[in-house]
Design an enzyme around this catalytic site. Structure first.
Site, PDB file in Angstrom:
ATOM      1  N   LYS A  23      -7.173   9.544 -12.027  1.00  0.00           N
ATOM      2  CA  LYS A  23      -6.591   8.411 -12.765  1.00  0.00           C
ATOM      3  C   LYS A  23      -6.941   7.083 -12.097  1.00  0.00           C
ATOM      4  CE  LYS A  23      -2.084   7.329 -11.890  1.00  0.00           C
ATOM      5  NZ  LYS A  23      -1.764   5.937 -11.519  1.00  0.00           N
ATOM      6  N   ASN A  24      -6.723   6.995 -10.785  1.00  0.00           N
ATOM      7  CA  ASN A  24      -6.891   5.707 -10.109  1.00  0.00           C
ATOM      8  C   ASN A  24      -8.354   5.329  -9.882  1.00  0.00           C
ATOM      9  OD1 ASN A  24      -4.179   5.362 -10.182  1.00  0.00           O
ATOM     10  ND2 ASN A  24      -3.807   5.787  -8.017  1.00  0.00           N
ATOM     11  N   CYS A 117       8.370  -3.605  -9.399  1.00  0.00           N
ATOM     12  CA  CYS A 117       8.225  -2.235  -9.872  1.00  0.00           C
ATOM     13  C   CYS A 117       9.141  -1.359  -9.043  1.00  0.00           C
ATOM     14  CB  CYS A 117       6.753  -1.858  -9.808  1.00  0.00           C
ATOM     15  SG  CYS A 117       6.259  -0.491  -8.839  1.00  0.00           S
ATOM     16  N   ARG A 122       5.292  -5.493  -4.821  1.00  0.00           N
ATOM     17  CA  ARG A 122       3.879  -5.386  -5.186  1.00  0.00           C
ATOM     18  C   ARG A 122       3.250  -6.694  -5.677  1.00  0.00           C
ATOM     19  NH1 ARG A 122       2.988   0.278  -8.206  1.00  0.00           N
ATOM     20  NH2 ARG A 122       0.880  -0.050  -7.431  1.00  0.00           N
ATOM     21  N   ASP A 312       1.005   8.019  -1.833  1.00  0.00           N
ATOM     22  CA  ASP A 312       1.185   8.732  -3.103  1.00  0.00           C
ATOM     23  C   ASP A 312       1.484  10.220  -2.899  1.00  0.00           C
ATOM     24  OD1 ASP A 312       0.827   6.410  -4.506  1.00  0.00           O
ATOM     25  OD2 ASP A 312      -1.251   6.810  -5.069  1.00  0.00           O
ATOM     26  N   ARG A 403       2.338   9.839 -17.085  1.00  0.00           N
ATOM     27  CA  ARG A 403       1.403   8.752 -16.756  1.00  0.00           C
ATOM     28  C   ARG A 403       0.294   9.250 -15.838  1.00  0.00           C
ATOM     29  NH1 ARG A 403       3.513   3.684 -14.102  1.00  0.00           N
ATOM     30  NH2 ARG A 403       1.259   3.483 -14.142  1.00  0.00           N
TER      31      ARG A 403
HETATM   32  N1  EPU Z   1      -0.061  -6.152  -1.350  1.00  0.00           N
HETATM   33  C1  EPU Z   1       0.197  -7.464  -1.101  1.00  0.00           C
HETATM   34  N2  EPU Z   1      -0.516  -8.428  -1.776  1.00  0.00           N
HETATM   35  C2  EPU Z   1      -1.478  -8.102  -2.683  1.00  0.00           C
HETATM   36  C3  EPU Z   1      -1.735  -6.750  -2.942  1.00  0.00           C
HETATM   37  C4  EPU Z   1      -1.012  -5.777  -2.265  1.00  0.00           C
HETATM   38  O1  EPU Z   1       1.054  -7.802  -0.278  1.00  0.00           O
HETATM   39  O2  EPU Z   1      -2.073  -9.013  -3.257  1.00  0.00           O
HETATM   40  C5  EPU Z   1       0.679  -5.093  -0.633  1.00  0.00           C
HETATM   41  C6  EPU Z   1       1.509  -4.189  -1.538  1.00  0.00           C
HETATM   42  O3  EPU Z   1       2.758  -4.751  -1.855  1.00  0.00           O
HETATM   43  C7  EPU Z   1       1.620  -2.935  -0.695  1.00  0.00           C
HETATM   44  C8  EPU Z   1       0.258  -2.892   0.007  1.00  0.00           C
HETATM   45  O4  EPU Z   1      -0.253  -4.215  -0.069  1.00  0.00           O
HETATM   46  O5  EPU Z   1       2.632  -3.089   0.253  1.00  0.00           O
HETATM   47  C9  EPU Z   1      -0.752  -1.935  -0.572  1.00  0.00           C
HETATM   48  O6  EPU Z   1      -0.764  -2.049  -1.982  1.00  0.00           O
HETATM   49  P1  EPU Z   1      -2.090  -1.884  -2.845  1.00  0.00           P
HETATM   50  O7  EPU Z   1      -2.471  -3.201  -3.384  1.00  0.00           O
HETATM   51  O8  EPU Z   1      -3.098  -1.111  -2.074  1.00  0.00           O
HETATM   52  O9  EPU Z   1      -1.554  -0.995  -4.046  1.00  0.00           O
HETATM   53  P2  EPU Z   1      -2.121  -1.031  -5.515  1.00  0.00           P
HETATM   54  O10 EPU Z   1      -3.553  -1.369  -5.478  1.00  0.00           O
HETATM   55  O11 EPU Z   1      -1.216  -1.829  -6.374  1.00  0.00           O
HETATM   56  C10 EPU Z   1      -2.908   1.459  -5.585  1.00  0.00           C
HETATM   57  C11 EPU Z   1      -2.631   2.667  -6.433  1.00  0.00           C
HETATM   58  C12 EPU Z   1      -1.224   3.163  -6.153  1.00  0.00           C
HETATM   59  C13 EPU Z   1      -1.119   3.515  -4.663  1.00  0.00           C
HETATM   60  C14 EPU Z   1      -1.485   2.289  -3.816  1.00  0.00           C
HETATM   61  C15 EPU Z   1      -1.528   2.570  -2.322  1.00  0.00           C
HETATM   62  C16 EPU Z   1      -4.026   2.255  -8.368  1.00  0.00           C
HETATM   63  C17 EPU Z   1      -4.112   1.935  -9.806  1.00  0.00           C
HETATM   64  N3  EPU Z   1      -2.792   2.300  -7.836  1.00  0.00           N
HETATM   65  O12 EPU Z   1      -1.944   0.486  -5.950  1.00  0.00           O
HETATM   66  O13 EPU Z   1      -1.036   4.338  -6.926  1.00  0.00           O
HETATM   67  O14 EPU Z   1       0.198   3.896  -4.347  1.00  0.00           O
HETATM   68  O15 EPU Z   1      -2.800   1.812  -4.201  1.00  0.00           O
HETATM   69  O16 EPU Z   1      -2.402   3.598  -2.047  1.00  0.00           O
HETATM   70  O17 EPU Z   1      -5.036   2.513  -7.730  1.00  0.00           O
HETATM   71  C18 EPU Z   1       0.190   5.954  -8.138  1.00  0.00           C
HETATM   72  O18 EPU Z   1      -0.895   6.422  -8.543  1.00  0.00           O
HETATM   73  O19 EPU Z   1       1.295   6.549  -8.305  1.00  0.00           O
HETATM   74  C19 EPU Z   1       0.208   4.657  -7.453  1.00  0.00           C
HETATM   75  C20 EPU Z   1       1.313   3.929  -7.327  1.00  0.00           C
END
Ligand code: EPU
Length: 427
Positions: A23-24, A117, A122, A312, A403
């Site tokens: 998915k991701n 969320c 996030r 995850d 999802r």
């Molecule tokens: N963060 C910031 N600022 C930003 C972006 C992120 O402070 O601009 C922080 C977040 O709040 C968090 C950390 O950085 O504390 C890491 O978050 P990340 O941005 O890596 O998460 P994401 O890209 O929103 C993806 C996956 C998530 C998975 C996380 C961590 C996708 C679509 N989603 O989310 O997947 O938990 O990386 O590995 O790729 C799931 O599939 O259930 C899911 C939540």
């Protein structure tokens, strides 16, 4: 609203389960189709609600999308509307992945801020900071991010950008923006997840030049043509779905499950912790085999960006530790509110104390069934896993599971689990 009913039979899971596409990985790749004209074909796409939402979003933006799992075809339409509305973004935060491609390709984008969320705040500040460094002007207006290329919609320029922390979708957004920017972009402190590497593979197929994916520094040279080429690609297996079945297989002694198509090299941190807990994990050709013949030992984990233990998989591993011998300490370092499964597992008899970002789990002999509900995808998966070892469990709000897990009840039934979907159950 649908529910899942699980009657633990005490019998271990046995047999073979086919792992679906990731998915991701599919989400950013579908957004990357915005960088091209012509028709792209993505294969091995899981039949999930998030894929429907992404299809709806791309259609809203003006693309023709034909989704017939396991394939999605995306073709450029005659009109473009570079806007991701709140209605779609609130259903799926990953919609923010259209921001980078839209500004890079069309010079402007209006994308709803995703809001908070269940698992944490996030923010997307790192995505925005990176686009600004590439010359975009960004303003926030009535819950929307409005981004414009330099000089009123011009082409982004390559830049050197250092992330304050590794962010998966942040890295992916900037990779896509850089793929059409003028010149060379260097991204420092990048996320190193396999899904990031997969996006790099696609962007290279499309004609950009991306080097260093899978390490923490990436160099990207944007294509000069103003658009990239379409692609035909089959996506990598879903490592979190695979990990979830690995844990499910280990829940009852005697479990012996073959995960067909799983990629062991994506599962190293989890495999090493499962082995420490007394589970046998081995690679068999294109599959991964999971067996548990002895008792479970308590094992500590700390979540971390890849290649560390994935956040995850934290909820599922905690469910396993709920019935291990001894005390395990589970630390969550990625999201600030990712223990929502704990109160539900406590209702099933788990002994867990949460302090800040740490959960201390005292293994119990047995979990018992209860009516439970979860607030996010992976928390729901942990309740399903717990349910396999309990007597009679009803899990409400299964839409979270839908999802991210393709045909979960059929797949578990195929392994001997007694799992059924109750349509229209109480919310
Ligand atoms: N963060 C910031 N600022 C930003 C972006 C992120 O402070 O601009 C922080 C977040 O709040 C968090 C950390 O950085 O504390 C890491 O978050 P990340 O941005 O890596 O998460 P994401 O890209 O929103 C993806 C996956 C998530 C998975 C996380 C961590 C996708 C679509 N989603 O989310 O997947 O938990 O990386 O590995 O790729 C799931 O599939 O259930 C899911 C939540």
């Amino acid at each position: 609203m649908d529910a899942l009913r699980i009657r633990g039979t005490g019998k271990p899971l046995k047999g073979t389960v086919r792992i679906s596409g990731a998915k991701n990985a599919a989400l950013p790749i579908l957004c990357a189709t915005l960088l091209s004209d012509g028709e792209s074909l993505l294969r091995n796409v899981p039949k999930l609600r998030d894929m429907e939402t992404t299809s709806a979003l791309l259609r809203f933006l003006g693309r023709d999308v034909h989704f017939d799992a396991p394939e999605i075809r995306v073709r450029a339409g005659s009109q473009v509307r570079p806007e991701a509305p709140y209605e779609l973004v609130k259903q799926m935060r990953a919609s923010v992945l259209v921001l980078g491609p839209l500004v890079a390709r069309f010079g402007r984008a209006k994308v709803s801020l995703p809001g908070g969320c269940a698992i944490g705040a996030r923010p997307i500040d790192q995505h925005l900071k990176g686009l600004e460094a590439m010359g975009a002007s960004i303003r926030l207006e009535r819950g929307y991010v409005i981004a414009e290329g330099p000089g009123n919609g011009g082409r982004l320029r390559g830049a050197e950008i250092s992330f304050d922390l590794p962010t998966v979708t942040g890295t992916e957004n900037l990779m896509m923006a850089a793929a059409l920017a003028k010149g060379r972009t260097t991204l420092v402190n990048c996320a190193r997840e396999p899904e990031v590497e997969e996006l790099a593979r696609i962007l290279n197929k499309m004609g950009a030049e991306v080097n260093g994916a899978g390490t923490d520094v990436m160099h990207i040279v944007g294509a000069d043509r103003g658009t990239l080429a379409p692609f035909d690609h089959a996506i990598i297996p879903d490592r979190i779905e695979a990990g979830t079945y690995m844990v499910a297989a280990a829940m009852i002694q005697g479990g012996d499950v073959l995960l067909e198509g799983a990629e062991i090299s994506h599962l190293e941190a989890l495999s090493s912790k499962m082995r420490a807990a007394g589970v046998d994990i081995s690679s068999e050709g294109q599959s991964v085999r999971v067996r548990r013949s002895g008792p479970l030992r308590a094992t500590n984990i700390t979540t971390a960006p890849h290649p560390g233990f994935p956040t995850d998989m934290q909820a599922q591993f905690l469910a396993l530790m709920a019935i291990a011998h001894g005390e395990s300490v589970i630390s969550e370092t990625i999201f600030e509110n990712r223990f929502m499964h704990v109160p539900e597992l406590q209702r099933m008899g788990a002994s867990v104390v949460v302090r800040g970002n740490t959960a201390v789990v005292q293994g119990v002999k047995k979990l018992y069934g209860a009516s439970v509900m979860a607030t996010d995808l992976r928390a729901s998966a942990s309740l399903v896993i717990a349910g396999l070892s309990a007597d009679d469990t009803e899990i409400r709000r299964v839409y979270h599971l839908d999802r991210g897990y393709e045909c979960i009840e059929e797949k578990l039934r195929g392994l001997g689990g007694n799992v059924e979907r109750v349509r229209g159950a109480e919310a």
